[in-house]
Design a protein around this motif. Structure first.
Motif, PDB file in Angstrom:
ATOM      1  N   ARG A  45     -39.508  42.807  10.406  1.00  0.00           N
ATOM      2  CA  ARG A  45     -40.305  42.049   9.222  1.00  0.00           C
ATOM      3  C   ARG A  45     -39.623  40.692   8.947  1.00  0.00           C
ATOM      4  O   ARG A  45     -40.507  40.067   8.537  1.00  0.00           O
ATOM      5  N   MET A  46     -38.381  40.693   8.936  1.00  0.00           N
ATOM      6  CA  MET A  46     -37.891  39.269   8.444  1.00  0.00           C
ATOM      7  C   MET A  46     -38.369  38.214   9.419  1.00  0.00           C
ATOM      8  O   MET A  46     -38.575  37.073   8.927  1.00  0.00           O
ATOM      9  N   GLN A  47     -38.359  38.466  10.673  1.00  0.00           N
ATOM     10  CA  GLN A  47     -38.704  37.730  11.758  1.00  0.00           C
ATOM     11  C   GLN A  47     -40.159  37.415  11.580  1.00  0.00           C
ATOM     12  O   GLN A  47     -40.456  36.037  11.588  1.00  0.00           O
ATOM     13  N   ALA A  48     -41.003  38.134  11.136  1.00  0.00           N
ATOM     14  CA  ALA A  48     -42.529  37.943  10.876  1.00  0.00           C
ATOM     15  C   ALA A  48     -42.842  37.007   9.710  1.00  0.00           C
ATOM     16  O   ALA A  48     -43.544  36.069   9.600  1.00  0.00           O
ATOM     17  N   LEU A  49     -42.077  37.486   8.589  1.00  0.00           N
ATOM     18  CA  LEU A  49     -42.179  36.360   7.334  1.00  0.00           C
ATOM     19  C   LEU A  49     -41.739  35.071   7.524  1.00  0.00           C
ATOM     20  O   LEU A  49     -42.171  34.176   7.246  1.00  0.00           O
ATOM     21  N   PHE A  50     -40.610  34.742   8.285  1.00  0.00           N
ATOM     22  CA  PHE A  50     -39.907  33.496   8.691  1.00  0.00           C
ATOM     23  C   PHE A  50     -41.129  32.579   9.630  1.00  0.00           C
ATOM     24  O   PHE A  50     -41.326  31.644   9.310  1.00  0.00           O
ATOM     25  N   ARG A  81     -44.749  28.234   9.572  1.00  0.00           N
ATOM     26  CA  ARG A  81     -45.976  27.840  10.098  1.00  0.00           C
ATOM     27  C   ARG A  81     -46.688  26.805   8.594  1.00  0.00           C
ATOM     28  O   ARG A  81     -47.229  25.900   8.764  1.00  0.00           O
ATOM     29  N   GLN A  82     -46.226  27.517   7.670  1.00  0.00           N
ATOM     30  CA  GLN A  82     -46.807  26.823   6.295  1.00  0.00           C
ATOM     31  C   GLN A  82     -45.839  25.517   5.952  1.00  0.00           C
ATOM     32  O   GLN A  82     -46.570  24.582   5.344  1.00  0.00           O
ATOM     33  N   TYR A  83     -44.496  25.607   6.012  1.00  0.00           N
ATOM     34  CA  TYR A  83     -43.817  24.483   5.552  1.00  0.00           C
ATOM     35  C   TYR A  83     -43.116  23.876   6.806  1.00  0.00           C
ATOM     36  O   TYR A  83     -42.193  24.750   7.383  1.00  0.00           O
ATOM     37  N   PRO A  84     -43.323  22.533   7.079  1.00  0.00           N
ATOM     38  CA  PRO A  84     -42.605  22.242   8.421  1.00  0.00           C
ATOM     39  C   PRO A  84     -41.062  21.913   8.121  1.00  0.00           C
ATOM     40  O   PRO A  84     -40.340  21.939   8.908  1.00  0.00           O
ATOM     41  N   ILE A 143     -42.138  36.013  -1.972  1.00  0.00           N
ATOM     42  CA  ILE A 143     -41.746  35.000  -1.005  1.00  0.00           C
ATOM     43  C   ILE A 143     -42.619  33.647  -1.168  1.00  0.00           C
ATOM     44  O   ILE A 143     -42.178  32.777  -1.383  1.00  0.00           O
ATOM     45  N   PHE A 144     -43.841  33.790  -1.018  1.00  0.00           N
ATOM     46  CA  PHE A 144     -44.643  32.593  -0.682  1.00  0.00           C
ATOM     47  C   PHE A 144     -44.653  31.866  -1.964  1.00  0.00           C
ATOM     48  O   PHE A 144     -44.872  30.624  -1.963  1.00  0.00           O
ATOM     49  N   GLN A 145     -44.927  32.708  -3.174  1.00  0.00           N
ATOM     50  CA  GLN A 145     -44.825  32.007  -4.554  1.00  0.00           C
ATOM     51  C   GLN A 145     -43.761  31.019  -4.618  1.00  0.00           C
ATOM     52  O   GLN A 145     -43.647  29.999  -5.298  1.00  0.00           O
ATOM     53  N   LEU A 146     -42.519  31.787  -4.391  1.00  0.00           N
ATOM     54  CA  LEU A 146     -41.207  31.063  -4.689  1.00  0.00           C
ATOM     55  C   LEU A 146     -41.031  29.883  -3.698  1.00  0.00           C
ATOM     56  O   LEU A 146     -40.659  29.031  -4.167  1.00  0.00           O
ATOM     57  N   ALA A 147     -41.651  30.068  -2.462  1.00  0.00           N
ATOM     58  CA  ALA A 147     -41.423  29.136  -1.492  1.00  0.00           C
ATOM     59  C   ALA A 147     -42.196  27.661  -2.171  1.00  0.00           C
ATOM     60  O   ALA A 147     -41.551  26.658  -1.911  1.00  0.00           O
ATOM     61  N   GLU A 148     -43.293  27.923  -2.640  1.00  0.00           N
ATOM     62  CA  GLU A 148     -44.078  27.016  -3.123  1.00  0.00           C
ATOM     63  C   GLU A 148     -43.517  26.326  -4.178  1.00  0.00           C
ATOM     64  O   GLU A 148     -43.295  24.982  -4.421  1.00  0.00           O
ATOM     65  N   GLY A 194     -35.507  27.768   4.628  1.00  0.00           N
ATOM     66  CA  GLY A 194     -36.006  29.185   5.117  1.00  0.00           C
ATOM     67  C   GLY A 194     -35.544  30.668   4.482  1.00  0.00           C
ATOM     68  O   GLY A 194     -35.675  30.402   3.235  1.00  0.00           O
ATOM     69  N   LEU A 195     -35.051  31.603   4.977  1.00  0.00           N
ATOM     70  CA  LEU A 195     -34.892  32.924   4.566  1.00  0.00           C
ATOM     71  C   LEU A 195     -33.483  33.464   5.016  1.00  0.00           C
ATOM     72  O   LEU A 195     -33.311  33.222   5.904  1.00  0.00           O
ATOM     73  N   MET A 196     -33.192  34.112   3.966  1.00  0.00           N
ATOM     74  CA  MET A 196     -31.947  35.028   4.157  1.00  0.00           C
ATOM     75  C   MET A 196     -31.895  36.451   3.888  1.00  0.00           C
ATOM     76  O   MET A 196     -32.741  36.852   2.969  1.00  0.00           O
ATOM     77  N   ALA A 197     -31.542  37.180   4.532  1.00  0.00           N
ATOM     78  CA  ALA A 197     -31.278  38.688   4.329  1.00  0.00           C
ATOM     79  C   ALA A 197     -30.181  39.357   4.603  1.00  0.00           C
ATOM     80  O   ALA A 197     -29.504  38.861   5.483  1.00  0.00           O
ATOM     81  N   ILE A 198     -29.760  40.502   3.922  1.00  0.00           N
ATOM     82  CA  ILE A 198     -28.696  41.416   4.202  1.00  0.00           C
ATOM     83  C   ILE A 198     -29.367  42.764   4.598  1.00  0.00           C
ATOM     84  O   ILE A 198     -29.576  43.119   3.521  1.00  0.00           O
TER      85      ILE A 198
END
Ligand code: PLP
Length: 233
Positions: A183-188, A193-196, A146-151, A163-167
């Motif tokens: 886990r989704m909530q923690a990743l979000f 925190r990293q991206y405003p 995730i964090f690589q793709l986010a960057e 943000g993030l999406m999950a099924i």
């Protein structure tokens, strides 16, 4: 009142209840009406009832619906979200029409959407889809990636990382479901925190929207409870 309008009220009531129980403001949890496989008249009925956010999963079907509605007066205020698996060769259909893509899960797609987003349109809002259940049938990236793709998304001029999406897994075992949502909530939380620009945790459908709201969802995607059962997928 038509049936779709009635269903919309019922879903909003469910959201309000769940938000209340979680001590959250229901206004902070927008409803995405998932109209995939449904006729354009169903979208019009929901629009007449005040619904403005719609989700579609099949690029060609969605493009036809969007183009048809854009030719009619009164539908320019719809916000379109692409939420289905997206083949690279269909990315242009989406980049040229949608406001959001919630199912971004790989570098190549990020690159194509960024290149294909017309300069005349606002930047495309992007959520990364995570395969939180790890099921091989599901699309989405792994938690590690995730964090690589986010960057990558953050570096794209024509994209905005939202943000993030999950099924989560389709299971009646609420413990399993709750663990995946936690886990989704923690990743979000970490991503925000990293991206405003990150403000969206897209999670919760007809069957599990209450649990998703209890786990911090900021957007629920509901199809069946609004438009009825689908004939396919
Ligand atoms: C179809 C779909 C939904 C809606 O599911 P329902 O169970 O009908 O509410 C939500 N999210 C995604 C990604 C979907 O493909």
């Amino acid at each position: 009142m038509n049936q779709i309008a009635q269903h919309l009220l019922q879903v909003k009531e469910r959201i309000a209840q769940a938000a209340g129980q979680a001590g959250r403001n229901a206004e902070s949890i927008p409803l995405l009406a998932v109209s995939k496989t449904k006729p354009i008249e169903a979208i019009m009925a929901a629009h007449a009832a005040g619904q403005r956010r719609f989700g579609e999963s099949y690029a060609q079907e969605a493009a036809t619906k969007i183009d048809t509605l854009r030719q009619q007066e009164g539908y320019a205020d719809i916000e379109w979200h692409f939420i289905g698996p997206l083949q690279s060769n269909k990315s242009r259909l989406v980049a040229e029409r949608f406001d959001w893509v919630q199912s971004v899960d790989r570098d190549k797609l990020i690159e194509r959407l960024n290149n294909q987003r017309p300069a005349t349109m606002a930047p495309l809002n992007v959520c990364l889809q995570i395969n939180i259940s790890g099921e091989s049938s599901k699309s989405g990236t792994s938690e590690q990636e995730i964090f690589q793709l986010a960057e990558r998304v953050a570096q794209c001029e024509r994209l905005v990382l939202r943000g993030l999406m999950a099924i989560p897994e389709h299971t009646s075992d609420e413990t399993v479901l709750a663990a995946q949502m936690t886990r989704m909530q923690a990743l979000f939380t970490e991503l925000a925190r990293q991206y405003p620009s990150v403000d969206t945790l897209s999670m919760g459908m007809t069957e599990d929207l209450e649990l998703a709201i209890a786990h911090g969802s900021t957007m629920v995607r509901v199809g069946t409870a609004i438009f009825g059962a689908r004939d396919y997928s």
